[in-house]
Design a protein around this motif. Sequence first.
Motif, PDB file in Angstrom:
ATOM      1  N   GLY A  33     -13.823   6.555  -8.662  1.00 14.01           N
ATOM      2  CA  GLY A  33     -12.976   6.158  -7.540  1.00 14.01           C
ATOM      3  C   GLY A  33     -13.050   7.182  -6.422  1.00 14.01           C
ATOM      4  N   LEU A  34     -13.062   8.458  -6.793  1.00 12.42           N
ATOM      5  CA  LEU A  34     -13.165   9.512  -5.780  1.00 12.42           C
ATOM      6  C   LEU A  34     -14.528   9.448  -5.093  1.00 12.42           C
ATOM      7  N   ARG A  35     -15.574   9.233  -5.886  1.00  7.75           N
ATOM      8  CA  ARG A  35     -16.912   9.122  -5.280  1.00  7.75           C
ATOM      9  C   ARG A  35     -16.953   7.948  -4.301  1.00  7.75           C
ATOM     10  N   ALA A  36     -16.351   6.829  -4.711  1.00  9.07           N
ATOM     11  CA  ALA A  36     -16.325   5.653  -3.831  1.00  9.07           C
ATOM     12  C   ALA A  36     -15.573   5.979  -2.547  1.00  9.07           C
ATOM     13  N   ALA A  37     -14.453   6.701  -2.680  1.00  5.68           N
ATOM     14  CA  ALA A  37     -13.661   7.039  -1.500  1.00  5.68           C
ATOM     15  C   ALA A  37     -14.454   7.942  -0.558  1.00  5.68           C
ATOM     16  N   LEU A  38     -15.144   8.934  -1.138  1.00  9.82           N
ATOM     17  CA  LEU A  38     -15.873   9.890  -0.298  1.00  9.82           C
ATOM     18  C   LEU A  38     -17.041   9.216   0.425  1.00  9.82           C
ATOM     19  N   ALA A  39     -17.477   8.061  -0.103  1.00  6.55           N
ATOM     20  CA  ALA A  39     -18.546   7.324   0.579  1.00  6.55           C
ATOM     21  C   ALA A  39     -18.002   6.519   1.762  1.00  6.55           C
ATOM     22  N   VAL A 212       3.917  10.381  -8.518  1.00  3.44           N
ATOM     23  CA  VAL A 212       2.792  10.411  -9.464  1.00  3.44           C
ATOM     24  C   VAL A 212       2.180   9.023  -9.670  1.00  3.44           C
ATOM     25  N   GLU A 213       3.036   8.045  -9.947  1.00  3.64           N
ATOM     26  CA  GLU A 213       2.508   6.694 -10.216  1.00  3.64           C
ATOM     27  C   GLU A 213       1.864   6.108  -8.953  1.00  3.64           C
ATOM     28  N   THR A 214       2.453   6.395  -7.798  1.00  7.57           N
ATOM     29  CA  THR A 214       1.904   5.875  -6.544  1.00  7.57           C
ATOM     30  C   THR A 214       0.434   6.259  -6.414  1.00  7.57           C
ATOM     31  N   VAL A 215       0.126   7.556  -6.532  1.00  8.20           N
ATOM     32  CA  VAL A 215      -1.266   7.973  -6.324  1.00  8.20           C
ATOM     33  C   VAL A 215      -2.146   7.677  -7.539  1.00  8.20           C
ATOM     34  N   SER A 216      -1.533   7.480  -8.706  1.00 10.86           N
ATOM     35  CA  SER A 216      -2.345   7.128  -9.876  1.00 10.86           C
ATOM     36  C   SER A 216      -2.983   5.745  -9.720  1.00 10.86           C
ATOM     37  N   ASN A 217      -2.476   4.963  -8.779  1.00 10.04           N
ATOM     38  CA  ASN A 217      -3.071   3.652  -8.481  1.00 10.04           C
ATOM     39  C   ASN A 217      -4.387   3.779  -7.710  1.00 10.04           C
ATOM     40  N   LEU A 218      -4.604   4.910  -7.046  1.00  8.27           N
ATOM     41  CA  LEU A 218      -5.693   4.992  -6.071  1.00  8.27           C
ATOM     42  C   LEU A 218      -7.096   4.941  -6.674  1.00  8.27           C
ATOM     43  N   PRO A 219      -7.364   5.581  -7.823  1.00  5.04           N
ATOM     44  CA  PRO A 219      -8.733   5.471  -8.358  1.00  5.04           C
ATOM     45  C   PRO A 219      -9.143   4.009  -8.592  1.00  5.04           C
ATOM     46  N   TRP A 220      -8.276   3.235  -9.193  1.00  8.32           N
ATOM     47  CA  TRP A 220      -8.574   1.806  -9.433  1.00  8.32           C
ATOM     48  C   TRP A 220      -8.753   1.082  -8.096  1.00  8.32           C
ATOM     49  N   MET A 222      -9.782   2.200  -5.257  1.00  4.27           N
ATOM     50  CA  MET A 222     -11.049   2.509  -4.586  1.00  4.27           C
ATOM     51  C   MET A 222     -12.198   1.718  -5.202  1.00  4.27           C
ATOM     52  N   LEU A 223     -12.113   1.466  -6.516  1.00  5.98           N
ATOM     53  CA  LEU A 223     -13.206   0.757  -7.183  1.00  5.98           C
ATOM     54  C   LEU A 223     -13.099  -0.753  -7.020  1.00  5.98           C
ATOM     55  N   HIS A 224     -11.888  -1.266  -6.857  1.00  6.47           N
ATOM     56  CA  HIS A 224     -11.706  -2.719  -6.797  1.00  6.47           C
ATOM     57  C   HIS A 224     -11.348  -3.236  -5.418  1.00  6.47           C
ATOM     58  N   GLY A 225     -10.880  -2.364  -4.549  1.00  5.29           N
ATOM     59  CA  GLY A 225     -10.588  -2.782  -3.186  1.00  5.29           C
ATOM     60  C   GLY A 225      -9.176  -3.308  -3.001  1.00  5.29           C
ATOM     61  N   GLY A 226      -8.717  -3.246  -1.764  1.00  2.00           N
ATOM     62  CA  GLY A 226      -7.350  -3.632  -1.433  1.00  2.00           C
ATOM     63  C   GLY A 226      -7.067  -5.099  -1.707  1.00  2.00           C
ATOM     64  N   ASP A 227      -8.054  -5.974  -1.481  1.00  3.61           N
ATOM     65  CA  ASP A 227      -7.804  -7.406  -1.673  1.00  3.61           C
ATOM     66  C   ASP A 227      -7.546  -7.744  -3.133  1.00  3.61           C
ATOM     67  N   GLU A 228      -8.343  -7.136  -4.015  1.00  2.00           N
ATOM     68  CA  GLU A 228      -8.157  -7.418  -5.434  1.00  2.00           C
ATOM     69  C   GLU A 228      -6.799  -6.899  -5.920  1.00  2.00           C
ATOM     70  N   TYR A 229      -6.399  -5.755  -5.377  1.00  2.00           N
ATOM     71  CA  TYR A 229      -5.089  -5.197  -5.733  1.00  2.00           C
ATOM     72  C   TYR A 229      -3.984  -6.134  -5.245  1.00  2.00           C
ATOM     73  N   ALA A 230      -4.125  -6.568  -3.975  1.00  2.00           N
ATOM     74  CA  ALA A 230      -3.073  -7.386  -3.373  1.00  2.00           C
ATOM     75  C   ALA A 230      -3.016  -8.787  -3.963  1.00  2.00           C
ATOM     76  N   ALA A 231      -4.076  -9.178  -4.696  1.00  2.00           N
ATOM     77  CA  ALA A 231      -4.044 -10.485  -5.362  1.00  2.00           C
ATOM     78  C   ALA A 231      -3.085 -10.460  -6.546  1.00  2.00           C
TER      79      ALA A 231
END
Lengths: 445, 244
Positions: A33-39, A212-220, A222-231
Amino acid sequence: MTITDAPRIVSSRLRRPRSWTLESYLAGGGYDGLRAALAMTPQQVHDHVNTANILGRGGAGFEAGRKWGMLRKALPVYLTINGDESEPATFKDHALIEGDPHQLIEGALICAYAIAADQVFLYVRGEFALAIERLQAALNEAYAYGAVGANIFGGDFSVDVVVHPGAGAYICGEETALLESLEGKRGYPRIKPPYFPAAIGLYGAPTIVNNVETVSNLPWLMLHGGDEYAALGEGRSKGTKMLALAGHVKRPGNYELEWAKVSFRELIYDPRLGGGIRDDNELKAFIPGGVSSPWLGPEHLDVLLANDAIAAVGSMAGSGSVVAMDHTACPVRAAWRIVRFFHRESCGQCTPCREGGGWLEKILERIETGQGREADLDLLMDVCDNISPGVTWPPAQTTICVLGPSMPPSVAAGIRMFRDEYLAHVREGRCPFPPDRLPRRLSRV
Amino acid sequence: MPRLSPPFEQRARDLIGLYPHPRSALVPILHLLQEQDGYLTEDGMAHVAELLDLAPAEVRGTATFYDMFHFEPVGKYLVAVCTNIACMLQGAYRLLDHAEERLGIAPGGTTEDGMFTLEDAECLALCGNGPCVTVNWRYFGDLDPDGFDALIDDLRAGRLDDEVPPHGTLGRVRRSVGTPGTEARVATEARTDGHSPAPAGAEPAAAAPAGAGQQGARPPVTLDTHRSTAAVSSVDAAHLEGLQ
Ligand SMILES: Cc1cc2nc3c(=O)[nH]c(=O)nc-3n(C[C@H](O)[C@H](O)[C@H](O)COP(=O)(O)O)c2cc1C
Ligand code: SF4
């Protein structure tokens, strides 16, 4: 989707063997997820967070993306992760830090990249000794792996992360108190305005404080994208939520469930979740979102676990901790214990909180031990009104922070829902509930 | 009354090096002082004040805000029984009553042999395993009176030494690096600003490898929980089913 079909966004790795090690984390795709973000550009990361509409998981439910957008343009910028979890019956962050510290570090790094933070502080409740050790060990591994520090993964982005232990003070969970504490001072909440640390935070610099929980969502994310999360989820409540279920249920524990799809009835009674009330007793009441939230009754069981749905019945989703009480629970004793907590943890800056808490505790103790009077019910409501005028929800505030206004709900809801039981204490001159559950401290009075 | 010993003083200086402003290291350093002596001594706090260029009253004034700091000696084991709502509903006060009888002390008291101090604690965040107890902040859940007695026996016999270090030892894992990223960035910014690189706080923090004992025999660091209760035990095991 059935209850258990939704993906586990933050809890999927928690119970894997040696889940806290880098080896285990990398085996599950860790730091991708971090690698995806840095890209991406920082703005693109921020856009995903906005699309996902991640609500802060620390209690207030403020949109993370909106908060990041409020950062004052000045250097340096700090990121502080709030791992002070001390709200009674909330125990999700404890599990997230201890069970998946690398996920927390990765999430914090993604956030740090998006907001261009110069340094990250992971503020962890001091009592979480094992969590602090595992987090420090994970951080050491992450430095060695090149995921933290100078030129992360060989790129341009550099940031340092520091694990900072608290030392036992619930109030340091309030974000401005947390910053004071991190500055090496007493944990006194700051007077508002300024309302947002994003403008004036740590050492006066722009600072983002996220749970803690808020940012623990971020790796997933970054890999799945905002749309998939918001679904996942519905309305304002997107994604999943860690729900900490405690009290008189057969299977207390943390359950990560899709937001806005599961009712309190399902959470408490489904055999895969709470499994029902112990001894198949009758449910009397439940606390829906941490002990500062107004109680709900069996008539609210079909309310969905979602921010707006819970607000519509006069309470709040808060940090997502649910406490179920069966018919043997004494509403006076429960309110007494909750008020006693807030009174003990009051920082003492504001008179209504410091003094009012003590009055509420004493009056409730008097009723519980059979020394109460009928007029005490009005007296309790009067003290509540002095702490939070009108005793409404959301509460009116006369104090610097909302710890003070967190006391009235359990008193007011108890009196409203169980007035007869309060009065029975007075008339019978004793607590009518099973004496074996009576704290000896109270029975001695 | 002791000040910080040289190895502890070095660890304190390393902590100071991690923060943009030295005072931020105050609470972590006070934990070190408590690790050394089991509680905070006046001389120790005066030494901390010297290190941070603060008045002793500022150190004491900050320390007294936080419940984990003790200003009198406590037992080797600080036993904290959670009595907050979730544990109370599961019988925490009966457990506290039992603990008082078993140890012969009231909350706040210490046994005559100096082994145990009892506390009546606020929520410890292990609510899925109530009633719960911490011993020197290591967690033990689902405790009934028999479980409590077994815990006390095990502690007395030293059977939990690997998981429960002496009171005051918060983190047995030390940071392995300083803050190289920040130093790089400070240097870069200084260059673009045309200023000379600012010294990044104190000396670059020395690398203290995790588990490298500097003050004699330290028990091996285990991050496993064989006897104590991990916070993740409260996470629904069904979550694992979807994994494989
Ligand atoms: C008395 C009090 C205690 C709080 N305790 C916590 C806490 O333990 N953890 C937490 O994340 N937020 C806590 N909060 C909320 C924080 O002030 C803040 O809103 C939150 O950390 C922001 O992160 P989020 O937007 O990601 O939720 C507390 C607030 C108050 C008023
Ligand atoms: S409301 Fe209570 S805890 Fe909050 S600042 Fe005032 S006195 Fe302190």
